[in-house]
Enzyme design. Structure first.
Site, PDB file in Angstrom:
ATOM      1  N   LYS A   1       0.807  -1.191   0.000  1.00 18.88           N
ATOM      2  CA  LYS A   1       0.000   0.000   0.000  1.00 18.88           C
ATOM      3  C   LYS A   1       0.848   1.252   0.000  1.00 18.88           C
ATOM      4  O   LYS A   1       0.382   2.337  -0.364  1.00 18.88           O
ATOM      5  CB  LYS A   1      -0.871   0.035   1.272  1.00 18.88           C
ATOM      6  CG  LYS A   1      -1.819  -1.120   1.423  1.00 18.88           C
ATOM      7  CD  LYS A   1      -2.487  -0.995   2.816  1.00 18.88           C
ATOM      8  CE  LYS A   1      -3.253  -2.249   3.164  1.00 18.88           C
ATOM      9  NZ  LYS A   1      -3.721  -2.233   4.553  1.00 18.88           N
ATOM     10  N   GLY A   2       2.084   1.134   0.450  1.00 21.84           N
ATOM     11  CA  GLY A   2       2.929   2.294   0.757  1.00 21.84           C
ATOM     12  C   GLY A   2       3.093   3.319  -0.352  1.00 21.84           C
ATOM     13  O   GLY A   2       3.255   4.498  -0.082  1.00 21.84           O
TER      14      GLY A   2
ATOM     15  N   GLU B   1       8.052   2.474  -6.182  1.00 19.04           N
ATOM     16  CA  GLU B   1       8.059   1.988  -4.792  1.00 19.04           C
ATOM     17  C   GLU B   1       8.175   3.159  -3.820  1.00 19.04           C
ATOM     18  O   GLU B   1       8.701   4.222  -4.175  1.00 19.04           O
ATOM     19  CB  GLU B   1       9.217   0.983  -4.631  1.00 19.04           C
ATOM     20  CG  GLU B   1       9.441   0.430  -3.253  1.00 19.04           C
ATOM     21  CD  GLU B   1       8.277  -0.360  -2.658  1.00 19.04           C
ATOM     22  OE1 GLU B   1       7.133   0.150  -2.648  1.00 19.04           O
ATOM     23  OE2 GLU B   1       8.520  -1.474  -2.164  1.00 19.04           O
TER      24      GLU B   1
ATOM     25  N   ASP C   1      14.346  -0.614   1.764  1.00 20.00           N
ATOM     26  CA  ASP C   1      14.912  -0.766   3.103  1.00 20.00           C
ATOM     27  C   ASP C   1      15.920  -1.920   3.052  1.00 20.00           C
ATOM     28  O   ASP C   1      17.053  -1.730   2.639  1.00 20.00           O
ATOM     29  CB  ASP C   1      13.736  -1.007   4.058  1.00 20.00           C
ATOM     30  CG  ASP C   1      14.128  -1.010   5.512  1.00 20.00           C
ATOM     31  OD1 ASP C   1      14.978  -0.199   5.896  1.00 20.00           O
ATOM     32  OD2 ASP C   1      13.570  -1.816   6.280  1.00 20.00           O
TER      33      ASP C   1
ATOM     34  N   LYS D   1      16.942   3.778   1.919  1.00 20.14           N
ATOM     35  CA  LYS D   1      17.731   3.703   3.157  1.00 20.14           C
ATOM     36  C   LYS D   1      18.883   2.722   2.919  1.00 20.14           C
ATOM     37  O   LYS D   1      18.800   1.564   3.314  1.00 20.14           O
ATOM     38  CB  LYS D   1      16.859   3.160   4.299  1.00 20.14           C
ATOM     39  CG  LYS D   1      15.951   4.161   4.964  1.00 20.14           C
ATOM     40  CD  LYS D   1      15.519   3.636   6.330  1.00 20.14           C
ATOM     41  CE  LYS D   1      14.067   3.285   6.354  1.00 20.14           C
ATOM     42  NZ  LYS D   1      13.590   2.791   7.652  1.00 20.14           N
TER      43      LYS D   1
ATOM     44  N   VAL E   1      10.404   5.915   9.126  1.00 21.89           N
ATOM     45  CA  VAL E   1       9.673   7.107   8.680  1.00 21.89           C
ATOM     46  C   VAL E   1       8.202   6.784   8.383  1.00 21.89           C
ATOM     47  O   VAL E   1       7.854   5.649   8.060  1.00 21.89           O
ATOM     48  CB  VAL E   1      10.331   7.756   7.437  1.00 21.89           C
ATOM     49  CG1 VAL E   1      11.667   8.371   7.801  1.00 21.89           C
ATOM     50  CG2 VAL E   1      10.492   6.754   6.294  1.00 21.89           C
TER      51      VAL E   1
ATOM     52  N   ARG F   1      -0.417   7.171   7.082  1.00 14.30           N
ATOM     53  CA  ARG F   1      -0.282   7.264   5.623  1.00 14.30           C
ATOM     54  C   ARG F   1      -0.792   8.612   5.111  1.00 14.30           C
ATOM     55  O   ARG F   1      -0.389   9.078   4.062  1.00 14.30           O
ATOM     56  CB  ARG F   1      -1.085   6.147   4.943  1.00 14.30           C
ATOM     57  CG  ARG F   1      -0.600   4.736   5.268  1.00 14.30           C
ATOM     58  CD  ARG F   1      -1.289   3.724   4.350  1.00 14.30           C
ATOM     59  NE  ARG F   1      -1.146   2.352   4.804  1.00 14.30           N
ATOM     60  CZ  ARG F   1      -0.090   1.568   4.562  1.00 14.30           C
ATOM     61  NH1 ARG F   1       0.937   2.046   3.896  1.00 14.30           N
ATOM     62  NH2 ARG F   1      -0.044   0.333   4.994  1.00 14.30           N
TER      63      ARG F   1
HETATM   64  P1  IMP Z   1      12.271  -3.929   2.207  1.00 19.06           P
HETATM   65  O1  IMP Z   1      11.734  -5.178   1.612  1.00 19.06           O
HETATM   66  O2  IMP Z   1      12.901  -4.198   3.530  1.00 19.06           O
HETATM   67  O3  IMP Z   1      13.204  -3.184   1.279  1.00 19.06           O
HETATM   68  O4  IMP Z   1      11.094  -2.927   2.543  1.00 19.06           O
HETATM   69  C1  IMP Z   1       9.833  -3.217   2.180  1.00 19.06           C
HETATM   70  C2  IMP Z   1       8.749  -2.374   2.738  1.00 19.06           C
HETATM   71  O5  IMP Z   1       8.915  -2.115   4.122  1.00 19.06           O
HETATM   72  C3  IMP Z   1       8.635  -1.013   2.114  1.00 19.06           C
HETATM   73  O6  IMP Z   1       8.018  -1.058   0.860  1.00 19.06           O
HETATM   74  C4  IMP Z   1       7.773  -0.332   3.157  1.00 19.06           C
HETATM   75  O7  IMP Z   1       6.410  -0.631   2.950  1.00 19.06           O
HETATM   76  C5  IMP Z   1       8.265  -0.931   4.445  1.00 19.06           C
HETATM   77  N1  IMP Z   1       9.213  -0.030   5.125  1.00 19.06           N
HETATM   78  C6  IMP Z   1      10.547  -0.074   5.142  1.00 19.06           C
HETATM   79  N2  IMP Z   1      11.078   0.936   5.847  1.00 19.06           N
HETATM   80  C7  IMP Z   1      10.018   1.667   6.268  1.00 19.06           C
HETATM   81  C8  IMP Z   1       9.895   2.887   7.034  1.00 19.06           C
HETATM   82  O8  IMP Z   1      10.864   3.521   7.495  1.00 19.06           O
HETATM   83  N3  IMP Z   1       8.629   3.314   7.256  1.00 19.06           N
HETATM   84  C9  IMP Z   1       7.515   2.666   6.789  1.00 19.06           C
HETATM   85  N4  IMP Z   1       7.599   1.550   6.060  1.00 19.06           N
HETATM   86  C10 IMP Z   1       8.825   1.050   5.809  1.00 19.06           C
HETATM   87 MG    MG Z   2       5.896  -0.691   0.536  1.00 16.25          MG
END
Ligand code: IMP
Ligand code: MG
Length: 180
Positions: free
Chosen positions: A48-49, A104, A108, A136, A158, A170
């Site tokens: 959803k982000g 996206e 992270d 990040k 964040v 959101r």
């Molecule tokens: P990743 O798979 O760890 O790269 O991150 C996947 C998902 O984690 C992102 O698409 C976000 O929905 C969520 N996410 C990662 N870091 C944050 C943050 O600082 N705040 C809110 N959602 C986060």
């Molecule tokens: Mg996301």
């Protein structure tokens, strides 16, 4: 959560203002206009982000394009990653006649995009690139680099502008640090 004071109390500080976001949207809208002019463009957004970002980015692009949605879950609650990525919504259409740009909210650990990128690549789009609102890099667990990054941020959780903590926040028009 129903209490507005409690809600506001967890907004530590504004990290990126709406003005700064708007400037970048304009800049990247122009980049995409140039890069994809005359090409069939499909923006694939990750729910959803990225829903608010996609809405604004799409309107900052002036060339014809289509949008589609996927959903993945890696954060189940709070601020810690589960490590496992589940694709909970996939696109149904054939993408082999499109230049696909994944949109996206944040990279992270990199796990989500690694999975989604591979899944789309297997379907042979004309090209496949990734545009992320936030990155990040300090948190990366698997190797992944976006083609376009609007903002690189330090390792703080964040919220806002589509990003949540426990499904809240959101709706903030800016990106803020979360007070745990
Ligand atoms: P990743 O798979 O760890 O790269 O991150 C996947 C998902 O984690 C992102 O698409 C976000 O929905 C969520 N996410 C990662 N870091 C944050 C943050 O600082 N705040 C809110 N959602 C986060
Ligand atoms: Mg996301």
């Amino acid at each position: 959560m129903t209490d507005k004071k409690e809600f506001e109390g967890r907004i530590e500080r504004v990290l990126i203002s709406k003005d700064e976001i708007d400037k970048k949207l304009k800049e990247y809208g122009e980049i995409i206009d140039r890069e994809y002019a005359g090409k069939p463009l499909l923006l694939v957004s990750i729910l959803k982000g990225a829903f608010i970002f996609l809405g604004d980015l799409s309107r900052s692009i002036t060339i014809p394009h289509e949008i589609a949605f996927m959903a993945a879950q890696s954060y189940f609650e709070g601020t810690s990653s589960s490590g496992q990525v589940n694709i909970t919504l996939d696109i149904a259409q054939d993408i082999s006649d499109y230049h696909v740009l994944i949109v996206e909210d944040i990279i992270d650990t990199g796990r989500t995009l690694k999975v989604i990128h591979q899944r789309l690549k297997d379907r042979n789009p004309l090209s496949l690139k990734v545009l992320t609102l936030l990155d990040k890099p300090e948190r990366r667990v698997v190797d992944f680099k976006a083609d376009y990054t609007l903002f690189t941020i330090p390792d703080n959780f964040v919220i806002g502008y589509g990003l949540d903590c426990g499904e809240y926040y959101r709706n903030l028009p800016y990106i803020a640090e979360y007070k745990a």
